[in-house]
Enzyme design. Structure first.
Site, PDB file in Angstrom:
ATOM      1  CE1 TYR A 196      -4.409   1.146   0.094  1.00 30.54           C
ATOM      2  CE2 TYR A 196      -3.675   2.608   1.822  1.00 30.54           C
ATOM      3  CZ  TYR A 196      -4.624   2.206   0.915  1.00 30.54           C
ATOM      4  OH  TYR A 196      -5.804   2.875   0.771  1.00 30.54           O
ATOM      5  CB  THR A 203     -22.194  -7.962  -4.877  1.00 32.44           C
ATOM      6  OG1 THR A 203     -21.024  -8.216  -5.238  1.00 32.44           O
ATOM      7  CG2 THR A 203     -23.413  -8.089  -5.641  1.00 32.44           C
ATOM      8  CB  SER A 204     -18.225  -3.895  -3.453  1.00 33.90           C
ATOM      9  OG  SER A 204     -18.400  -2.902  -3.845  1.00 33.90           O
ATOM     10  CG  ASP A 208     -22.521 -13.466 -16.315  1.00 35.84           C
ATOM     11  OD1 ASP A 208     -23.480 -13.385 -16.807  1.00 35.84           O
ATOM     12  OD2 ASP A 208     -21.662 -12.500 -16.571  1.00 35.84           O
ATOM     13  NE  ARG A 209     -20.418 -14.370  -7.455  1.00 36.28           N
ATOM     14  CZ  ARG A 209     -19.175 -13.786  -6.832  1.00 36.28           C
ATOM     15  NH1 ARG A 209     -18.219 -14.425  -6.985  1.00 36.28           N
ATOM     16  NH2 ARG A 209     -19.608 -12.840  -6.283  1.00 36.28           N
ATOM     17  N   GLY A 228     -10.964   0.995  -6.841  1.00 35.76           N
ATOM     18  CA  GLY A 228     -10.513  -0.294  -6.593  1.00 35.76           C
ATOM     19  C   GLY A 228     -10.028  -1.152  -7.782  1.00 35.76           C
ATOM     20  CD1 TRP A 272      -6.549   5.497  -1.512  1.00 38.50           C
ATOM     21  CD2 TRP A 272      -4.795   6.878  -1.627  1.00 38.50           C
ATOM     22  NE1 TRP A 272      -5.703   5.266  -0.747  1.00 38.50           N
ATOM     23  CE2 TRP A 272      -4.615   5.905  -0.739  1.00 38.50           C
ATOM     24  CE3 TRP A 272      -3.909   7.727  -2.185  1.00 38.50           C
ATOM     25  CZ2 TRP A 272      -3.433   5.831  -0.310  1.00 38.50           C
ATOM     26  CZ3 TRP A 272      -2.715   7.714  -1.668  1.00 38.50           C
ATOM     27  CH2 TRP A 272      -2.166   6.457  -0.831  1.00 38.50           C
ATOM     28  CG  LEU A 273     -11.728   7.921   2.581  1.00 32.83           C
ATOM     29  CD1 LEU A 273     -12.941   8.780   1.967  1.00 32.83           C
ATOM     30  CD2 LEU A 273     -12.418   6.958   3.360  1.00 32.83           C
TER      31      LEU A 273
END
Lengths: 335, 335
Positions: free
Chosen positions: A56, A155-156, A179-180, A248, A273-274
């Site tokens: 990071y 969905t995050s 797709d899952r 991300g 970037w926070l």
């Protein structure tokens, strides 16, 4: 003096499951402006893992205690402390390292008092993800009620926050999911949060992909937390003059865009970037927004899944957070 | 009525060397607000070629006369025309299609009178390339004297204009050129125009590429007209928070950028298309800038190479403009 503190410490950078260990840290002095907080809960965020790995861009000097956000209760205060009292619920604001431990001592100015009625799993996680979602919705494009936005990684946790925060302002969302197995369940979950359109990657790869986007206006803004081909799906969905913000890199793949997208479609690509934003002397502004988000969470208007895990089970929580045991909600350590 | 006009016409889209032909167009009416201009010179720009090929986002209905810029002299005026007189030197402003012919009739408002003392090869080419350079330097980043910018395709006409226009404002330029025979000559040419640093692609691909960039500040802005790996060279040279503007696609390859460039380096990627800018009701503003550029060209402060070609040799000029005969300066038809 603070009580001794049980902490997750790493002395070298490396894979978190091999370099972290539980250490009992000795009591530290609580100086006149310090506040000692008994931590209640703290999440394991991807950036925590990257920090321990040493990949990071910012990292505290080692040895260090993991974690950068969480919630706790004021345990003791220094003689000059005025704004906080025993029992207050506080979060570190701005984010600050070392939340994976039972007692944290920091200057009074580093703590922000929050509404006790907010559930602790939300209070512990209100900054890194929900605040990012809020900032991205506000900082890049002047969105109006009726506009639409598109995002991958819907969905995050940030994705779920974007859906709900956009909805509160009348902004419609197009949400791209993988797709899952279980796509239908996922679609229903996101729609229950307020998603207008949920579309799979394969649907957006079809030639007539626009048929899956309902009658929403073409999105003026897009959010990308994946990269690679899935970033391209956001790009192709944007309207002329649109902006894609990358926050991300889940696929670890770069973003490839045609030159004509820039020249003729007039797209802008930006990043968020926070960490940078929070260091722009915006503590006060930041805390106002935290209060707004805490209020939403308290009132059940901002929801996302988390999994509270006893501190003793850190190793398991870490494995889950690192994706070693399939998909799990955000892991939140409970001290 | 205008005189008959000898014109380069295409009736279908396709490769310009097969679909264009010389046609003698019949006289057209010069209405009361019209001005008939005897064309003196008009360039063959890449966008002219793309328009004929049918691959440009805007294209006039066929059959059409080629060309969108050029310079001419007022030949006759309609009875209501007030601002222009016989013999005035004019250019179409905003750009308007059909300049590859000996006589052009358009409404008075479509013509902009320019200083006769400007050499015709500059007057004929002042909009598409020099104005793009000027707009890009002014529209995206608030550049200050002492800042530096980086560009690829530095030997292109826009590239040469950027060097000179930046220089006039105290902005330093880092110029990326291809590795090929004659690199030293090219370096000297660009330095003579005012380039601060001229660096080859291979030098920028070295690990210690910064050693080639002298002691200039890291560039806050970059210009890309190539795409592919050569766009990446601009990206890697930019400073944190920098902006790259894409205005061309010479390699026809897309641009690939890491997600970390957006998130941690805070880069912005944008695009520029003169056509869009000129249609934003900016005719007046645009003409002021044209006058500024015409003045610079007149005074020898803005220089670039062109090759004046007799109209009869259109086929040869077209071949050269299409890159079929190696590298040649901008081809400018002389009527």
């Amino acid at each position: 003096m603070s009580p001794p503190s049980k902490a997750i410490v790493y002395e070298n950078h490396g894979s978190p499951d091999s370099v972290t260990r539980v250490v009992m840290l000795p009591p530290v002095e609580v100086r006149e402006n310090d506040v000692c907080v008994k931590m209640i809960a703290a999440p394991i965020n991807p950036s925590d893992i990257n920090q321990i790995e040493g990949v990071y861009p910012v990292r505290p000097p080692v040895p260090a205690v993991g974690g950068i956000e969480g919630v706790g209760q004021v345990y003791t205060v220094g003689s000059m402390v005025k704004s906080l009292s025993l029992g207050d619920f506080v979060i570190p604001s701005p984010l600050s390292s070392g939340t994976w431990q039972t007692y944290v001592v920091k200057d009074e100015s580093m703590w922000h008092k929050i509404d006790k009625r907010c559930p602790i799993e939300y209070a512990a996680t209100i900054t890194v993800n929900p605040l990012s979602a809020l900032r991205m919705l506000e900082d890049f494009v002047s969105l109006k009620s009726g506009d639409s936005v598109v995002q991958n990684g819907a969905t995050s946790m940030v994705g779920q926050c974007i859906i709900q925060l956009a909805r509160l302002c009348g902004i419609r969302t197009i949400n791209i999911i993988r797709d899952r197995v279980g796509t239908d369940v996922t679609k229903e979950k996101l729609k229950a949060l307020g998603a207008d359109i949920v579309v799979s990657e394969s649907q957006l790869n079809e030639k007539n992909f626009k048929s899956h986007l309902g009658n929403l206006p073409e999105p003026v803004m897009g959010f990308n937390c994946i990269g690679g081909n899935v970033a391209s799906l956001v790009v192709k969905t944007l309207r002329e003059g649109g902006t894609m913000v990358t926050y991300g890199a889940m696929s670890k793949k770069p973003i490839t865009v045609s030159t004509t997208s820039f020249i003729f479609k007039d797209l802008s690509l930006r990043g968020f970037w926070l960490h940078r934003w929070m260091h722009l002397e915006k503590v006060k502004e930041c805390r106002k927004m935290i209060d707004y988000l805490i209020g939403l969470a308290r009132d059940g208007k901002l929801k996302y899944e988390t999994e509270l895990v006893p501190f003793e089970d850190f190793a398991t929580a870490l494995d889950k957070a690192m994706g070693k045991r399939g998909n799990h909600p955000k892991q939140v350590l409970k001290f």
